[in-house]
Design an enzyme around this catalytic site. Sequence first.
Site, PDB file in Angstrom:
ATOM      1  NE  ARG A  25     -10.238  -8.528 -14.740  1.00  6.82           N
ATOM      2  CZ  ARG A  25     -10.811  -7.328 -14.915  1.00  6.82           C
ATOM      3  NH1 ARG A  25     -10.087  -6.227 -14.867  1.00  6.82           N
ATOM      4  NH2 ARG A  25     -12.105  -7.244 -15.156  1.00  6.82           N
ATOM      5  CB  CYS A  37      -5.060  -0.722   2.262  1.00  3.59           C
ATOM      6  SG  CYS A  37      -3.827  -1.128   3.513  1.00  3.59           S
ATOM      7  CG  HIS A  78     -13.467  -1.699  -8.461  1.00  3.65           C
ATOM      8  ND1 HIS A  78     -12.872  -0.521  -8.876  1.00  3.65           N
ATOM      9  CD2 HIS A  78     -14.574  -1.344  -7.762  1.00  3.65           C
ATOM     10  CE1 HIS A  78     -13.607   0.506  -8.452  1.00  3.65           C
ATOM     11  NE2 HIS A  78     -14.644   0.029  -7.783  1.00  3.65           N
ATOM     12  CG  HIS A 106     -10.194   3.223  -4.209  1.00  6.47           C
ATOM     13  ND1 HIS A 106     -11.298   2.412  -4.346  1.00  6.47           N
ATOM     14  CD2 HIS A 106      -9.727   3.445  -5.460  1.00  6.47           C
ATOM     15  CE1 HIS A 106     -11.496   2.165  -5.638  1.00  6.47           C
ATOM     16  NE2 HIS A 106     -10.552   2.782  -6.333  1.00  6.47           N
ATOM     17  CB  CYS A 152      -0.335   2.141   5.740  1.00  2.00           C
ATOM     18  SG  CYS A 152      -1.014   0.578   5.131  1.00  2.00           S
ATOM     19  CG  ASP A 211     -12.819 -10.819 -15.256  1.00  4.73           C
ATOM     20  OD1 ASP A 211     -12.002 -10.618 -14.332  1.00  4.73           O
ATOM     21  OD2 ASP A 211     -13.170  -9.916 -16.050  1.00  4.73           O
ATOM     22  CB  CYS A 248      -8.830  -4.602 -11.754  1.00  8.21           C
ATOM     23  SG  CYS A 248      -8.555  -3.440 -13.081  1.00  8.21           S
ATOM     24  CB  CYS A 259      -4.262   2.806   5.915  1.00  8.77           C
ATOM     25  SG  CYS A 259      -3.977   2.714   4.130  1.00  8.77           S
ATOM     26  CB  CYS A 307      -8.118  -4.706 -17.769  1.00 12.55           C
ATOM     27  SG  CYS A 307      -7.065  -4.855 -16.312  1.00 12.55           S
ATOM     28  CB  CYS A 318      -0.897  -0.008   1.232  1.00 11.87           C
ATOM     29  SG  CYS A 318      -1.875   1.493   1.425  1.00 11.87           S
TER      30      CYS A 318
END
Length: 136
Positions: free
Chosen positions: A123, A102, A111, A108, A56, A115, A125, A105, A71, A53
């Site tokens: 996955r 995470c 997602h 974001h 943190c 698949d 992503c 902490c 992707c 992350c």
Amino acid sequence: MSHKIEKTDAEWKALLAQKGAEPVAFEVTRHAATERPHTGKYDDHWQPGSYACVCCGAKLFDSSTKFDAGCGWPSFSQAAEPTAIEEHVDRTLGMQRTETLCAACGAHLGHVFEDGPAPTGLRYCMNSASLDFKPK
């Protein structure tokens, strides 16, 4: 994880700047922004090591689980530890997805989709801006 690392937006912004993180890292990790596809530094990155992350330093993924999903974002088939990532329902943009954060902490990350390759079928992503690579 029972106790999350908590900071104000100003503290997160200062910490990320001090670490030399990309300017977009704050918007991605603290406000759930998304990098444009094929623009992140780890999209086409294949060195052995681990991904932590950016906020943190918690270990999130191992390079052995990274794969080319085509992707435009770095993709992994599993987290480094089952407790490293939290998942939440994301209903933004008129769709339902599973957001990954995470666990240490609340940053974001991206997602997770169903698949991916065997054996997990997942996955993860991720936004490159939410990650910090640690070479092996």
